[in-house]
Scaffold this motif. Structure first.
Motif, PDB file in Angstrom:
ATOM      1  N   THR A  99       1.047  12.938   6.294  1.00  0.00           N
ATOM      2  CA  THR A  99       1.346  13.584   7.585  1.00  0.00           C
ATOM      3  C   THR A  99       2.828  13.509   7.922  1.00  0.00           C
ATOM      4  O   THR A  99       3.433  14.507   8.338  1.00  0.00           O
ATOM      5  CB  THR A  99       0.516  12.940   8.713  1.00  0.00           C
ATOM      6  N   TYR A 100       3.409  12.313   7.780  1.00  0.00           N
ATOM      7  CA  TYR A 100       4.805  12.121   8.192  1.00  0.00           C
ATOM      8  C   TYR A 100       5.797  12.281   7.042  1.00  0.00           C
ATOM      9  O   TYR A 100       7.016  12.262   7.271  1.00  0.00           O
ATOM     10  CB  TYR A 100       4.962  10.734   8.823  1.00  0.00           C
ATOM     11  N   ASN A 101       5.290  12.409   5.821  1.00  0.00           N
ATOM     12  CA  ASN A 101       6.151  12.590   4.647  1.00  0.00           C
ATOM     13  C   ASN A 101       7.247  11.522   4.569  1.00  0.00           C
ATOM     14  O   ASN A 101       8.416  11.814   4.300  1.00  0.00           O
ATOM     15  CB  ASN A 101       6.794  13.987   4.658  1.00  0.00           C
ATOM     16  N   ALA A 102       6.873  10.290   4.827  1.00  0.00           N
ATOM     17  CA  ALA A 102       7.840   9.201   4.824  1.00  0.00           C
ATOM     18  C   ALA A 102       8.283   8.901   3.396  1.00  0.00           C
ATOM     19  O   ALA A 102       7.452   8.737   2.489  1.00  0.00           O
ATOM     20  CB  ALA A 102       7.232   7.955   5.455  1.00  0.00           C
ATOM     21  N   GLY A 103       9.592   8.833   3.186  1.00  0.00           N
ATOM     22  CA  GLY A 103      10.114   8.521   1.870  1.00  0.00           C
ATOM     23  C   GLY A 103      10.224   7.031   1.629  1.00  0.00           C
ATOM     24  O   GLY A 103      10.102   6.560   0.500  1.00  0.00           O
ATOM     25  N   GLU A 104      10.483   6.269   2.719  1.00  0.00           N
ATOM     26  CA  GLU A 104      10.567   4.814   2.631  1.00  0.00           C
ATOM     27  C   GLU A 104      10.284   4.233   4.005  1.00  0.00           C
ATOM     28  O   GLU A 104      10.295   4.943   5.018  1.00  0.00           O
ATOM     29  CB  GLU A 104      11.955   4.387   2.149  1.00  0.00           C
TER      30      GLU A 104
ATOM     31  N   ALA B 154       0.830  -1.203   0.000  1.00  0.00           N
ATOM     32  CA  ALA B 154       0.000   0.000   0.000  1.00  0.00           C
ATOM     33  C   ALA B 154       0.865   1.253   0.000  1.00  0.00           C
ATOM     34  O   ALA B 154       0.546   2.248  -0.664  1.00  0.00           O
ATOM     35  CB  ALA B 154      -0.938  -0.005   1.212  1.00  0.00           C
ATOM     36  N   PHE B 155       1.988   1.206   0.747  1.00  0.00           N
ATOM     37  CA  PHE B 155       2.883   2.364   0.789  1.00  0.00           C
ATOM     38  C   PHE B 155       3.556   2.571  -0.574  1.00  0.00           C
ATOM     39  O   PHE B 155       3.638   3.700  -1.079  1.00  0.00           O
ATOM     40  CB  PHE B 155       3.943   2.163   1.872  1.00  0.00           C
ATOM     41  N   ASP B 156       4.033   1.471  -1.166  1.00  0.00           N
ATOM     42  CA  ASP B 156       4.701   1.568  -2.468  1.00  0.00           C
ATOM     43  C   ASP B 156       3.740   2.049  -3.561  1.00  0.00           C
ATOM     44  O   ASP B 156       4.164   2.664  -4.549  1.00  0.00           O
ATOM     45  CB  ASP B 156       5.294   0.216  -2.871  1.00  0.00           C
TER      46      ASP B 156
END
Length: 411
Positions: A75-80, A37-39
């Motif tokens: 919200t967290y702007n996670a790159g990976e 889902a993240f990818d």
């Protein structure tokens, strides 16, 4: 009104091979769904749902994922993603079960897939028991839970929230200590000193003590007979009903204790430190078993969380000799009868006194002498400890088998 939130950590007692495999299946499916889902760059719950819907996870884990994945991106702007993420469940997925007759009292139902659930015995930090009691009674609200494995041991973090009245700005010296004595004859006894230093307005719950003793005796006698006849299921159902009756008594009495405290100006409830109580119990195997199972910890926890709700502070003191010393002169006396304390100091005016009231006054006086303390774990460590011997509820689709494990903190 103040809202209190705490993360409770429950250590799952060593699962058998079947349960361990199911826990790992849940974790692996969750990790794969999370990464996919993240990818896919999901930024809404609808987008995340389209990815995770086909994974072999409970609806509670899928719903938690649908909320969590968009937060990572927006919200967290996670790159990976780094490391393994705990398995999250929405608050509807988890269920606590309380078996006070067992050495390990707490069990948790962990969702696996569809209608399959794992019942796991869980050992919480004893310092968090008041929060679990509040959750079990419906006086606190359960939030999201997280399941993870650390060093080969499985843990569950549960978020709990409850309301509490704001405490008044009163110094310890201005407080009126109320001694709380818990025993077998009188289930609970409370008393405090008035402005002149005289014990006043004692209240005893002796009839409730008789009721609980009767119910406990009925439980042990009847369940033993039923088990001898092979009626295990009837014995369990009968035992649950009796322990629910005991729990109802405990809740009513502890509410009345807090009501008593509210009637006193600037109260502080003073309890005996359970650690010292357990260390000092050495009355022979039979009496030790009775006292250890009497419900000290349960009553303590219920008084604590009900007092917090009302903004009333609770302190603990070393119980050494609180039942043996005369509250008037400090002389060590004795009990010619269960309910009577006799002072051996001929110069003391008291002579004989109600034993439980004498103990309650001594407990209150320990606060005045500066012996009160909050028991906290070093370094604020709220982690759970090892469990004790148990018979656990079973998985929803597994054969009925008994599990036993050894450890510490058995009640």
């Amino acid at each position: 009104m103040t809202t209190l939130t705490k993360t409770l950590e429950l250590k799952l007692v060593e699962p058998n091979a079947h349960k361990r495999r199911k826990l790992r299946e849940t974790r692996e499916a969750y990790q794969q769904a999370l990464h996919d889902a993240f990818d896919a760059g999901c930024t809404t719950q609808t987008e995340a749902n389209d990815v995770v819907v086909n994974y072999k996870l409970s609806g509670y884990a899928k719903n938690a994922l649908k909320k969590y994945v968009p937060q990572l991106t927006t919200t967290y702007n996670a790159g990976e993603l780094h490391d393994a993420h705990p398995v999250r469940f929405t608050n509807e997925g988890l269920r606590l079960d309380h078996k006070p007759e067992n050495a390990i009292e707490w069990y948790v139902k962990i969702p696996h897939h569809e209608d399959y659930h794992l019942w796991m015995p869980a050992q919480p930090n004893p310092e968090q028991r008041d929060w679990l009691e509040a959750l079990n009674a419906g006086d606190a609200t359960m939030g999201e839970s997280r399941l993870f494995e650390r060093d080969g041991t499985w843990y569950l973090h549960v978020t709990a929230t409850r309301d509490a009245e704001g405490g008044s700005e009163v110094s310890d010296e201005e407080r009126t200590p109320i001694g709380v004595d818990i025993g077998e004859a009188s289930l609970v006894t409370v008393c405090h000193r008035d402005d002149h230093g005289c014990p006043t307005a004692p209240e005893l719950w002796a009839d409730e003590g008789k009721t609980v003793r009767r119910l406990r005796k009925t439980y042990f006698t009847a369940t033993r007979r039923l088990q001898t006849r092979g009626s295990e299921r009837i014995a369990e159902s009968f035992g649950d009903d009796l322990w629910n009756q005991i729990d109802d008594v405990f809740h009513r009495v502890t509410r009345e204790v807090v009501d008593y405290a509210e009637s006193v100006k600037n109260p502080v409830l003073v309890l005996e430190d359970l650690t010292y109580i357990r260390e000092s119990m050495d009355y022979g195997e039979y009496m030790n078993r009775r006292l250890h199972g009497w419900g000290f910890a349960k009553l303590h926890a219920q008084i604590r969380y009900k007092a917090v709700e009302k903004g009333i502070p609770v302190k603990t003191v070393n119980p050494r000799n609180t039942s043996k010393e005369c509250h008037a002169c400090g002389e060590v006396g004795y009990r010619p009868q269960q309910a009577t304390f006799k002072c051996t100091n001929d110069a003391c005016w008291m002579g004989e006194y109600q034993a439980d009231v004498n103990g309650a006054v001594n407990i209150a006086d320990r606060y005045l002498s500066g012996e009160s303390r909050f028991r906290e774990h070093e370094n604020d460590d709220d982690s759970a400890e090892d469990g004790g011997r148990l018979t656990a509820p079973q998985d929803s689709q597994a054969d009925a088998t008994k599990q036993e494990t050894l450890g510490t903190y058995a009640s």
